[in-house]
Design an enzyme around this catalytic site. Sequence first.
Site, PDB file in Angstrom:
ATOM      1  N   ASP A  31      -5.050   6.215  -8.620  1.00 47.05           N
ATOM      2  CA  ASP A  31      -5.208   4.754  -8.591  1.00 47.05           C
ATOM      3  C   ASP A  31      -4.782   4.275  -7.206  1.00 47.05           C
ATOM      4  OD1 ASP A  31      -5.060   2.415 -11.180  1.00 47.05           O
ATOM      5  OD2 ASP A  31      -4.694   1.831  -9.097  1.00 47.05           O
ATOM      6  N   GLY A  36      -3.373  -2.079 -10.074  1.00 49.50           N
ATOM      7  CA  GLY A  36      -2.528  -1.366 -11.034  1.00 49.50           C
ATOM      8  C   GLY A  36      -1.061  -1.319 -10.618  1.00 49.50           C
ATOM      9  N   TYR A 139     -20.903  -7.768 -11.379  1.00 50.03           N
ATOM     10  CA  TYR A 139     -20.057  -6.805 -12.103  1.00 50.03           C
ATOM     11  C   TYR A 139     -20.885  -6.032 -13.139  1.00 50.03           C
ATOM     12  CZ  TYR A 139     -16.560  -5.206 -15.535  1.00 50.03           C
ATOM     13  OH  TYR A 139     -15.815  -4.456 -16.420  1.00 50.03           O
ATOM     14  N   ASN A 168     -14.271  -7.383 -24.976  1.00 59.19           N
ATOM     15  CA  ASN A 168     -13.107  -8.048 -24.338  1.00 59.19           C
ATOM     16  C   ASN A 168     -11.803  -7.435 -24.838  1.00 59.19           C
ATOM     17  OD1 ASN A 168     -15.295 -10.135 -23.878  1.00 59.19           O
ATOM     18  ND2 ASN A 168     -13.553 -11.105 -22.863  1.00 59.19           N
ATOM     19  N   PHE A 200     -14.085 -23.903 -20.482  1.00 61.08           N
ATOM     20  CA  PHE A 200     -15.400 -24.160 -19.901  1.00 61.08           C
ATOM     21  C   PHE A 200     -16.420 -24.283 -21.035  1.00 61.08           C
ATOM     22  CE2 PHE A 200     -13.480 -21.663 -16.283  1.00 61.08           C
ATOM     23  CZ  PHE A 200     -13.188 -22.800 -15.546  1.00 61.08           C
ATOM     24  N   ARG A 207     -16.883 -14.351 -28.266  1.00 59.00           N
ATOM     25  CA  ARG A 207     -16.591 -13.050 -27.663  1.00 59.00           C
ATOM     26  C   ARG A 207     -16.075 -12.124 -28.761  1.00 59.00           C
ATOM     27  NH1 ARG A 207     -19.121 -15.068 -24.329  1.00 59.00           N
ATOM     28  NH2 ARG A 207     -18.750 -15.341 -22.104  1.00 59.00           N
TER      29      ARG A 207
HETATM   30  P1  NAD Z   1      -7.456  -2.930 -14.378  1.00 57.28           P
HETATM   31  O1  NAD Z   1      -7.804  -3.741 -13.180  1.00 57.28           O
HETATM   32  O2  NAD Z   1      -6.135  -3.120 -15.017  1.00 57.28           O
HETATM   33  O3  NAD Z   1      -7.643  -1.384 -14.051  1.00 57.28           O
HETATM   34  C1  NAD Z   1      -8.493  -0.904 -13.030  1.00 57.28           C
HETATM   35  C2  NAD Z   1      -7.662  -0.005 -12.133  1.00 57.28           C
HETATM   36  O4  NAD Z   1      -8.503   0.545 -11.115  1.00 57.28           O
HETATM   37  C3  NAD Z   1      -6.534  -0.755 -11.412  1.00 57.28           C
HETATM   38  O5  NAD Z   1      -5.295  -0.124 -11.685  1.00 57.28           O
HETATM   39  C4  NAD Z   1      -6.892  -0.673  -9.946  1.00 57.28           C
HETATM   40  O6  NAD Z   1      -5.751  -0.573  -9.099  1.00 57.28           O
HETATM   41  C5  NAD Z   1      -7.760   0.563  -9.923  1.00 57.28           C
HETATM   42  N1  NAD Z   1      -8.699   0.584  -8.795  1.00 57.28           N
HETATM   43  C6  NAD Z   1      -9.498  -0.415  -8.368  1.00 57.28           C
HETATM   44  N2  NAD Z   1     -10.206  -0.020  -7.296  1.00 57.28           N
HETATM   45  C7  NAD Z   1      -9.847   1.270  -7.059  1.00 57.28           C
HETATM   46  C8  NAD Z   1     -10.216   2.222  -6.077  1.00 57.28           C
HETATM   47  N3  NAD Z   1     -11.118   1.942  -5.106  1.00 57.28           N
HETATM   48  N4  NAD Z   1      -9.662   3.454  -6.114  1.00 57.28           N
HETATM   49  C9  NAD Z   1      -8.734   3.757  -7.076  1.00 57.28           C
HETATM   50  N5  NAD Z   1      -8.337   2.896  -8.013  1.00 57.28           N
HETATM   51  C10 NAD Z   1      -8.894   1.665  -8.018  1.00 57.28           C
HETATM   52  O7  NAD Z   1      -8.628  -3.175 -15.449  1.00 57.28           O
HETATM   53  P2  NAD Z   1      -8.761  -2.631 -16.952  1.00 57.28           P
HETATM   54  O8  NAD Z   1      -8.940  -3.823 -17.798  1.00 57.28           O
HETATM   55  O9  NAD Z   1      -7.723  -1.640 -17.274  1.00 57.28           O
HETATM   56  O10 NAD Z   1     -10.170  -1.907 -16.856  1.00 57.28           O
HETATM   57  C11 NAD Z   1     -10.301  -0.488 -16.797  1.00 57.28           C
HETATM   58  C12 NAD Z   1     -11.787  -0.140 -16.835  1.00 57.28           C
HETATM   59  O11 NAD Z   1     -12.356  -0.603 -18.067  1.00 57.28           O
HETATM   60  C13 NAD Z   1     -12.593  -0.775 -15.710  1.00 57.28           C
HETATM   61  O12 NAD Z   1     -13.587   0.140 -15.297  1.00 57.28           O
HETATM   62  C14 NAD Z   1     -13.230  -1.967 -16.384  1.00 57.28           C
HETATM   63  O13 NAD Z   1     -14.437  -2.347 -15.749  1.00 57.28           O
HETATM   64  C15 NAD Z   1     -13.477  -1.414 -17.763  1.00 57.28           C
HETATM   65  N6  NAD Z   1     -13.589  -2.466 -18.790  1.00 57.28           N
HETATM   66  C16 NAD Z   1     -12.483  -3.209 -19.115  1.00 57.28           C
HETATM   67  C17 NAD Z   1     -12.627  -4.207 -20.070  1.00 57.28           C
HETATM   68  C18 NAD Z   1     -11.444  -5.068 -20.480  1.00 57.28           C
HETATM   69  O14 NAD Z   1     -11.659  -5.992 -21.290  1.00 57.28           O
HETATM   70  N7  NAD Z   1     -10.239  -4.826 -19.996  1.00 57.28           N
HETATM   71  C19 NAD Z   1     -13.874  -4.457 -20.668  1.00 57.28           C
HETATM   72  C20 NAD Z   1     -14.963  -3.687 -20.280  1.00 57.28           C
HETATM   73  C21 NAD Z   1     -14.803  -2.676 -19.355  1.00 57.28           C
END
Ligand code: NAD
Length: 317
Positions: A31, A36, A139, A168, A200, A207
Site C-alpha cells: 500500500d 491507507g 471511476y 456500498n 443531494f 443504494r
Molecule cells: P481505501 O481507499 O480505504 O483503500 C484503497 C487503498 O489503496 C488505500 O489504502 C490506498 O492507500 C491504496 N492505494 C491507492 N493508490 C495506491 C497505489 N498507487 N499504490 C498502492 N496503494 C494504493 O478504499 P476501500 O473502500 O477499502 O476500497 C478497496 C477497494 O474496493 C478499491 O479497489 C475500491 O475501488 C473497491 N470498492 C470499494 C467499495 C466500498 O464501498 N468501500 C465499493 C466498491 C469497490
Amino acid sequence: MRVLITGGAGFLGTALANRLVELGHHVRVLDDLSAGDPARLSPRVLFTRGDVRDVPKLWSLLQSVQCVFHLAARVSVPESVLYARDYNDVNVGGTVAVMEAMRDVGVARVVLASSATVYGVQASLPLHEAMRPNPQVPYAVAKLAAEHYVFTLGALHHIETVALRIFNAYGPGQRIPPVHAPVVPQLLKQTLAGGSLVVFGNGQQTRDFVYVDDVVSALVAASQAPDVNRQIINVGSGQETTINELIQAIAAAAGRAPEVLYNDHETGGVVHMVADLHKAQHLLGYAPSVTLPQGLAQLLEKDPRVQLSHAPHRGLS
Ligand code: NAD
C-alpha cells in the site's frame, strides 16, 4: 495460503488482511498509504509501503504467493470526475501492472475488487451480472477497464480471475476525508456532532449498503471457490435502501434526529441501486449476515473516531 493484498492498509483491505491471518494464512500487504493507514493491521501481516505500479517490487512480494487480492485504487467517484487521468493511471495502470507481475512470477489467482458503479443507469432492478455495463463516471469506467484487463490477461497467461462488484460497503475503519467522504460514516459523524445533513436530490435515491464483514467473507470465498474463473459476482446486502431510510436508521442508532436539508440543485448520482445476489450465493455460498441497523450499531461500537464524537453527547443527554 500465502496471499498479497494490494491496497491492504485501506478500509476493506485491513479487514480482509486481519480476517485472513485469523484464518491462519500468510498475508503480505502492499500500500502506498495515499489513503491507507497500517496501524489497524494485525502485527502478523507483513506490510510494505509502495506503489502498485512498481513491477519490480511486485515481483519480490509475489514470491510463493498463491492468490492476489487487488484492492489498491483511488476510490472517490466525485474526485474521479475532476482527476480522470489519475484514476486511469492508478486504477487501470495498477491493475495491468499487477497482472504482468503475476504472469512473470506465476501466481495462480487474482480477486479484483470491482464496483457496482460499472452498472451505472439501468432500466430495471435488481442489478445482475448479465446486464450491459453503463458507467457514468471515470471511476466506473476505470473499474470496468480493470475487469476487462484482468479477464483478458488472465486468459492469455493462465491466471484464474474473478471480479467482485462491491456495492456500498460501510463499517469500522472507513476513512472520512474532509471532502467527498463516503455517505454512511459522513452522515453518522454529522448526526453525532449535532450538525445538519445535506442531501443531494430528494433523498429517494437508493443504494445497497453492505457491512464490511460480509464483503470480507465474499473476498475470502472468491479466493478459494472452484468454478469462478472469469466470473463477475455482485457483493451487496440485497436490500434497497433510500437515503432517507438510511438517515432514519442512523438517527435510531445514534439516538438523535438530525436536521435534514435537501439540495435540489445537485443530483445524488445514479438513482437506484440494489444487488441481485443469486450468483454470489450459487458460486461463493455468499449470504449477507449483517442488517443495516446491526451494522450501524457495530460501527458505533467499534470505530474509535465515531466513539470520540459519540461520547460527549451521551454525557450531556
Ligand atoms: P481505501 O481507499 O480505504 O483503500 C484503497 C487503498 O489503496 C488505500 O489504502 C490506498 O492507500 C491504496 N492505494 C491507492 N493508490 C495506491 C497505489 N498507487 N499504490 C498502492 N496503494 C494504493 O478504499 P476501500 O473502500 O477499502 O476500497 C478497496 C477497494 O474496493 C478499491 O479497489 C475500491 O475501488 C473497491 N470498492 C470499494 C467499495 C466500498 O464501498 N468501500 C465499493 C466498491 C469497490
